[in-house]
Design a protein around this motif. Structure first.
Motif, PDB file in Angstrom:
ATOM      1  N   PHE A  64       0.852  -1.197   0.000  1.00 52.48           N
ATOM      2  CA  PHE A  64       0.000   0.000   0.000  1.00 52.48           C
ATOM      3  C   PHE A  64       0.882   1.240   0.000  1.00 52.48           C
ATOM      4  O   PHE A  64       2.016   1.222   0.496  1.00 52.48           O
ATOM      5  CB  PHE A  64      -0.930  -0.006   1.207  1.00 52.48           C
ATOM      6  CG  PHE A  64      -1.822  -1.221   1.275  1.00 52.48           C
ATOM      7  CD1 PHE A  64      -3.100  -1.180   0.733  1.00 52.48           C
ATOM      8  CD2 PHE A  64      -1.385  -2.405   1.879  1.00 52.48           C
ATOM      9  CE1 PHE A  64      -3.920  -2.283   0.804  1.00 52.48           C
ATOM     10  CE2 PHE A  64      -2.208  -3.504   1.939  1.00 52.48           C
ATOM     11  CZ  PHE A  64      -3.479  -3.456   1.397  1.00 52.48           C
ATOM     12  N   ASP A  65       0.297   2.355  -0.529  1.00 53.23           N
ATOM     13  CA  ASP A  65       1.023   3.632  -0.509  1.00 53.23           C
ATOM     14  C   ASP A  65       0.756   4.365   0.790  1.00 53.23           C
ATOM     15  O   ASP A  65       0.137   3.808   1.703  1.00 53.23           O
ATOM     16  CB  ASP A  65       0.642   4.485  -1.728  1.00 53.23           C
ATOM     17  CG  ASP A  65      -0.856   4.799  -1.765  1.00 53.23           C
ATOM     18  OD1 ASP A  65      -1.530   4.609  -0.713  1.00 53.23           O
ATOM     19  OD2 ASP A  65      -1.351   5.197  -2.831  1.00 53.23           O
ATOM     20  N   ALA A  66       1.225   5.611   0.849  1.00 54.41           N
ATOM     21  CA  ALA A  66       1.089   6.390   2.094  1.00 54.41           C
ATOM     22  C   ALA A  66      -0.356   6.677   2.453  1.00 54.41           C
ATOM     23  O   ALA A  66      -0.697   6.880   3.627  1.00 54.41           O
ATOM     24  CB  ALA A  66       1.866   7.700   1.965  1.00 54.41           C
ATOM     25  N   THR A  67      -1.217   6.723   1.451  1.00 56.56           N
ATOM     26  CA  THR A  67      -2.633   7.003   1.722  1.00 56.56           C
ATOM     27  C   THR A  67      -3.419   5.747   2.090  1.00 56.56           C
ATOM     28  O   THR A  67      -4.608   5.826   2.376  1.00 56.56           O
ATOM     29  CB  THR A  67      -3.274   7.657   0.493  1.00 56.56           C
ATOM     30  OG1 THR A  67      -3.226   6.732  -0.614  1.00 56.56           O
ATOM     31  CG2 THR A  67      -2.532   8.933   0.117  1.00 56.56           C
ATOM     32  N   GLY A  68      -2.741   4.606   2.035  1.00 54.96           N
ATOM     33  CA  GLY A  68      -3.429   3.369   2.383  1.00 54.96           C
ATOM     34  C   GLY A  68      -4.084   2.682   1.216  1.00 54.96           C
ATOM     35  O   GLY A  68      -4.861   1.737   1.417  1.00 54.96           O
ATOM     36  N   ARG A  69      -3.758   3.134  -0.024  1.00 52.84           N
ATOM     37  CA  ARG A  69      -4.339   2.476  -1.184  1.00 52.84           C
ATOM     38  C   ARG A  69      -3.342   1.449  -1.729  1.00 52.84           C
ATOM     39  O   ARG A  69      -2.127   1.675  -1.751  1.00 52.84           O
ATOM     40  CB  ARG A  69      -4.673   3.506  -2.271  1.00 52.84           C
ATOM     41  CG  ARG A  69      -5.841   4.429  -1.920  1.00 52.84           C
ATOM     42  CD  ARG A  69      -6.042   5.477  -3.013  1.00 52.84           C
ATOM     43  NE  ARG A  69      -6.362   4.869  -4.303  1.00 52.84           N
ATOM     44  CZ  ARG A  69      -7.595   4.503  -4.673  1.00 52.84           C
ATOM     45  NH1 ARG A  69      -8.626   4.713  -3.839  1.00 52.84           N
ATOM     46  NH2 ARG A  69      -7.812   3.980  -5.857  1.00 52.84           N
ATOM     47  N   ASN A  71      -0.912  -0.366  -4.129  1.00 48.33           N
ATOM     48  CA  ASN A  71      -0.151   0.176  -5.249  1.00 48.33           C
ATOM     49  C   ASN A  71       0.805  -0.845  -5.883  1.00 48.33           C
ATOM     50  O   ASN A  71       1.619  -0.507  -6.722  1.00 48.33           O
ATOM     51  CB  ASN A  71       0.642   1.394  -4.812  1.00 48.33           C
ATOM     52  CG  ASN A  71       1.693   1.047  -3.768  1.00 48.33           C
ATOM     53  OD1 ASN A  71       1.727  -0.060  -3.254  1.00 48.33           O
ATOM     54  ND2 ASN A  71       2.564   2.006  -3.466  1.00 48.33           N
ATOM     55  N   ASP A  97     -12.148  -2.307  -3.740  1.00 44.85           N
ATOM     56  CA  ASP A  97     -12.496  -1.877  -2.386  1.00 44.85           C
ATOM     57  C   ASP A  97     -13.780  -2.569  -1.966  1.00 44.85           C
ATOM     58  O   ASP A  97     -14.311  -3.426  -2.679  1.00 44.85           O
ATOM     59  CB  ASP A  97     -12.605  -0.359  -2.315  1.00 44.85           C
ATOM     60  CG  ASP A  97     -13.654   0.181  -3.279  1.00 44.85           C
ATOM     61  OD1 ASP A  97     -14.505  -0.617  -3.746  1.00 44.85           O
ATOM     62  OD2 ASP A  97     -13.621   1.399  -3.564  1.00 44.85           O
ATOM     63  N   GLN A 145      -5.195  -0.926   7.818  1.00 45.61           N
ATOM     64  CA  GLN A 145      -5.608   0.337   8.433  1.00 45.61           C
ATOM     65  C   GLN A 145      -7.119   0.456   8.553  1.00 45.61           C
ATOM     66  O   GLN A 145      -7.734   1.479   8.236  1.00 45.61           O
ATOM     67  CB  GLN A 145      -5.052   1.523   7.610  1.00 45.61           C
ATOM     68  CG  GLN A 145      -3.541   1.594   7.611  1.00 45.61           C
ATOM     69  CD  GLN A 145      -3.004   2.782   6.828  1.00 45.61           C
ATOM     70  OE1 GLN A 145      -3.781   3.551   6.209  1.00 45.61           O
ATOM     71  NE2 GLN A 145      -1.671   2.970   6.854  1.00 45.61           N
ATOM     72  N   LYS A 147      -9.412  -0.839   6.843  1.00 41.86           N
ATOM     73  CA  LYS A 147     -10.171  -1.029   5.608  1.00 41.86           C
ATOM     74  C   LYS A 147      -9.972  -2.453   5.094  1.00 41.86           C
ATOM     75  O   LYS A 147      -8.941  -3.073   5.329  1.00 41.86           O
ATOM     76  CB  LYS A 147      -9.732  -0.023   4.554  1.00 41.86           C
ATOM     77  CG  LYS A 147     -10.078   1.423   4.876  1.00 41.86           C
ATOM     78  CD  LYS A 147      -9.674   2.343   3.736  1.00 41.86           C
ATOM     79  CE  LYS A 147     -10.037   3.805   4.043  1.00 41.86           C
ATOM     80  NZ  LYS A 147      -9.663   4.693   2.925  1.00 41.86           N
TER      81      LYS A 147
END
Length: 455
Positions: A64-69, A71, A97, A145, A147
């Motif tokens: 995941f990236d810094a935003t939590g998505r 990648n 998602d 996180q 999600k």
């Protein structure tokens, strides 16, 4: 008593090893058939299971990236990520998602266009068609996180068939072959040596049992070393030996006691007969008493000869004992006009391990038996060599049917000049057995030949 010859098919070791080989062979065959069935199977269960395993493996590598998505995947997965580019028509993955929106994919939208619009959480395992090709897919949930993300992986049926049938089968076949060889030889060697170690006490017990004779009935088989399953049999055998020993001892004691008890009355009867006046009755009764006395004496000799502990073994010159026996019976031979001939072919040191008095008795009885059957004017020849001794007469001999009875107790031939008890040759056989020698008789045409030799 000789052992019955057994074939290798009756061997316990052979049967156990055969059962082992058959069991290994059947096991290998079943494993091979099972693996072959799994590898070549077209069933949905097998293919979807493989896809599901790959899906969960990818889910564990998701980053995941810094935003939590999501990648991408862990760099350690890089060796496999290229397959999604090179095999874009056959395999693919995407991350959704919780609402079903695609956030990461390795393919274009047309790859998944025929997938039902069900929420990903309700599609743990599924399949769809793409351009007429069946695709197998699975979904794995990933928590990050707070999600929930859903990774879906799909692979075409033809690719799975290729991997299973074209690449996996040869390697699995080689693996099965290697496993079979290891199982057969390694475990086979273990089974062979284990059987040898396990059955060794049984062979030792068998050898001990074969060595037991009437002169060693006191011996017993060792129980400590035999397998527990065979121990009751060995114990029963030892108990049977104990009963046989008691019976044999009772018989020997009876013979010895009876012979000793008869000696004194016979001596008294002889003394009373000698005081009688009637010479005709006197001589007849004395002959009867002499015959009975000889029988008693031979019974005592037979009892002593049957007990190996009565012997005192030493190194003796066989030729010296033979000359002594011939000299002892010279008068008897001259009385019936029979010539005794001794042929000595023993080299210096023609020595035997024997009880000298017992050997003398044996040779005396053989010569005496030959003299009693030899016609007048003939000879009895004793031939002595380093390894054998032969006594032959030129008399009428015996029929072939009578040869097996020569060493039987109280059996008497039809051509004897005396009224012996029929125990002389039996005593010879007992003495020979106690020394480990072999005493045999055969027709000499004419006459009879006795041979005493090492076995």
């Amino acid at each position: 008593m000789p052992f019955v010859k057994r074939t290798w098919r009756n061997s316990i070791s052979f049967k156990v090893l055969l059962a082992y080989v058959v069991g290994v062979g059947l096991s290998i065959l079943l494993i091979a058939l099972g693996v072959l069935a799994l590898v070549t199977s077209k069933s949905d269960i097998l293919l979807t299971t493989d896809v599901a395993e790959r899906t969960h493996e990818l889910a564990g590598k998701l980053q995941f990236d810094a935003t939590g998505r999501p990648n991408g995947f862990d760099s350690s997965e890089g060796d496999r990520v290229w397959t999604f580019d090179s095999l874009g028509r056959e395999i693919g993955h995407r991350v959704l998602d919780s609402t079903g929106n695609v956030v990461l994919t390795s393919t274009d939208a047309t790859f998944w266009s025929s997938v039902a619009s069900n929420p990903p959480s309700q599609q743990p395992r599924f399949k769809f068609e793409r351009e007429g090709i069946v695709m197998y897919a699975a979904t794995a949930a990933v928590e990050h996180q707070g999600k929930t993300w859903y990774l879906q992986f799909a692979a075409s049926e033809r690719l799975m068939d290729l991997l299973h049938g074209g690449f996996a089968l040869p390697f699995m076949g080689a693996g099965i072959a290697l496993f079979s060889l290891v199982l057969l030889f390694v475990f086979g060697a273990c089974a062979y040596f284990t059987l040898g170690y396990t059955l060794k006490p049984l062979r030792e017990v068998s050898e001990s049992a074969a060595a037991i004779s009437p002169r060693s009935l006191h011996s017993r088989l060792q129980v400590k070393t035999v397998p527990s399953e065979v121990e009751p049999l060995v114990t029963s055998f030892n108990q049977a030996l104990a009963r046989l020993e008691r019976g044999y001892r009772v018989q020997q004691e009876f013979l010895a006691t009876a012979a000793h008890e008869l000696k004194t009355p016979l001596a008294l009867i002889r003394a009373q007969i000698e005081l009688m006046q009637d010479s005709h009755a006197h001589n007849a009764l004395l002959d009867d008493v002499a015959h009975m006395t000889r029988q008693v004496q031979q019974l005592l000799l037979l009892t002593e000869a049957s007990e190996v502990q009565n012997y005192s073994f030493a190194t003796v010159e066989i030729a010296d004992v033979a000359r002594e026996a011939c000299g002892y019976l010279q008068r008897m031979a001259e009385a019936v006009d029979v010539r005794l001939v001794l042929v000595d072919e023993t080299p210096e040191g023609g020595q035997w391990q024997a009880d000298r008095s017992a050997l003398f008795t044996l040779l005396k009885n053989l010569l005496e038996n030959a003299i009693q059957h030899a016609p007048r004017g003939t000879e009895v020849r004793m031939h002595v060599s380093a390894g054998a001794l032969r006594v032959r007469d030129w008399g009428p001999g015996v029929d072939r049917e009578q040869l097996p009875h020569l060493f039987t107790r109280f059996w008497r031939g039809p051509h004897r000049r005396d009224h012996g008890a029929g125990l002389g040759l039996t005593i010879c056989q007992e003495i020979a057995r106690a020394h480990g020698w072999m005493l045999s008789a055969k027709r000499a045409e004419p006459g009879l030949l006795f041979e005493l030799s090492w076995p």
